[in-house]
Design a protein around this motif. Sequence first.
Motif, mmCIF file in Angstrom:
data_model
loop_
_atom_site.group_PDB
_atom_site.id
_atom_site.type_symbol
_atom_site.label_atom_id
_atom_site.label_comp_id
_atom_site.label_asym_id
_atom_site.label_seq_id
_atom_site.Cartn_x
_atom_site.Cartn_y
_atom_site.Cartn_z
ATOM 1 N N GLY A 193 0.945 -1.105 0.047
ATOM 2 C CA GLY A 193 -0.227 -0.237 0.298
ATOM 3 C C GLY A 193 0.882 1.490 -0.083
ATOM 4 O O GLY A 193 2.038 1.355 -0.479
ATOM 5 N N ARG A 194 0.102 2.412 0.859
ATOM 6 C CA ARG A 194 1.178 3.663 0.369
ATOM 7 C C ARG A 194 1.362 4.255 2.281
ATOM 8 O O ARG A 194 0.348 4.005 2.882
ATOM 9 N N ARG A 198 -0.377 1.892 7.192
ATOM 10 C CA ARG A 198 -1.041 1.587 6.103
ATOM 11 C C ARG A 198 -0.513 0.064 6.218
ATOM 12 O O ARG A 198 -1.351 -0.694 6.536
ATOM 13 N N SER A 333 -11.618 3.208 1.163
ATOM 14 C CA SER A 333 -9.925 3.111 1.552
ATOM 15 C C SER A 333 -10.455 3.715 3.542
ATOM 16 O O SER A 333 -9.587 3.042 4.700
ATOM 17 N N GLU A 364 -1.382 7.743 4.110
ATOM 18 C CA GLU A 364 -1.512 7.208 2.675
ATOM 19 C C GLU A 364 -1.207 7.789 1.466
ATOM 20 O O GLU A 364 -1.582 7.655 0.966
#
Length: 438
Positions: A193-194, A198, A333, A364
């Motif tokens: 992910g970012r 996360r 998200s 994120e």
Amino acid sequence: MPAPDVAALLAQLERSEPDVAELARVAVEWLAGGEALETISQFDVCEFLWYTLPIKVPGDQATIARALGRLLGLAGMERYAALCDSPATTRILLTYAREGEEAGAAAYHRELEATGVLPPDIAELSWSSIMGPEELGAHVACAAALELAIVTGDPVDREELTRRWLTAPRAELGGDCWLHRVHGERLNRWVLGRGSARRELAQPFEVRLHAPIAAPDEPHLEPLRWLLGLARTGVRLTERLNVGRAVATEAADRFGWGNRTRSGVVRGEADVPALTELRKIAVHELGALRRSGRRLVLTTTGRNLLDDRAAMWEAAAPTLLVAAPGEHDFEVSIRESALMILVDRDVVRDDDLRDRVAEVVNGEGWRATDGGRVGVSDLIGPLARLRHRLDALGLGTAAHRPEAADAAPWRLTDAGRRAALVALRAQALRPRQYAGLG
């Protein structure tokens, strides 16, 4: 018999047609990337002629295509050589030139589908338009298998062949299958992910989500079963096409769904948000109900879901993370992060959940509409939708007090924990698409 060496073929062409040889060299470098010609497939040739050549290769593209055909003909690859000078190639190149890249790409996809060598989407896997190395390897291998089946002249069930090719253990993969490889790649991409917050939250799920999550043994999704059952004989709607008061009252009483009136009287569907959400799930996302005049009636899909508990579970649980019309990845998200937080905890206070989710989505890189950091107020809408969905499917503890419904503590039922994992797995394994592609 292996195909002749590319260098030798180019030298032969250079002696007879030097102008053609240079164009053929350019084309084969794009097509084969330095690999032997025997490694290419019909899919590779079509992709080069109908996509790479018109978009990425400068020069007279029709002439370059014919030069490649001369080279492939010398190599004894007549089927591929014929593609280079085919009416389809001429038509597609003209479409790019006259109508632009979008129209040309659409023509390319139509023609590629018609060849039969394009691996179709199957229930177990929808192909990405942005593929990682494992998925690309699986796609190329499936395309080659389809081509071989077509060339041998046997009847080809493309879906069945693709399914068999993806799920069969393969020696070259150490006994693993391509489907597991693609799923593993997508799960790993999803976990990374970012943002560190996360990644820390998602890391424990990489192993947990690799295998499908079975439905619980105890009764589950009871509100959905109830609504579909009522629809066997039709659910009456009001003039405004809402569910009538009697059904709304029954829903509130049966499932403990709160209403918005302090008197405790349910006046209609608007007082029972979970019922509205349940109806959206059944109609728009499952296709289990449809409106016929002023009644909600059961569809064939709905009947099948009622008769197959496993199918209902597999279809309904992922809807926890399905984007609503007009929603974007930001809202999804938020709900995704919330489910990861809730799935292993008993009770979570609403303010604690919002603080933790805000930390994750800010990490994120998401930003509020004013360009600043995401605050808890930005989470209200997406989290309210998640709460209504959990209640609608009987997967969370419903809020009973109207004045505190939005701030009630969060708690998943045992079935809710499993459903959260199903929804997270579906989210992690979804295909990657370019912006604007479905």
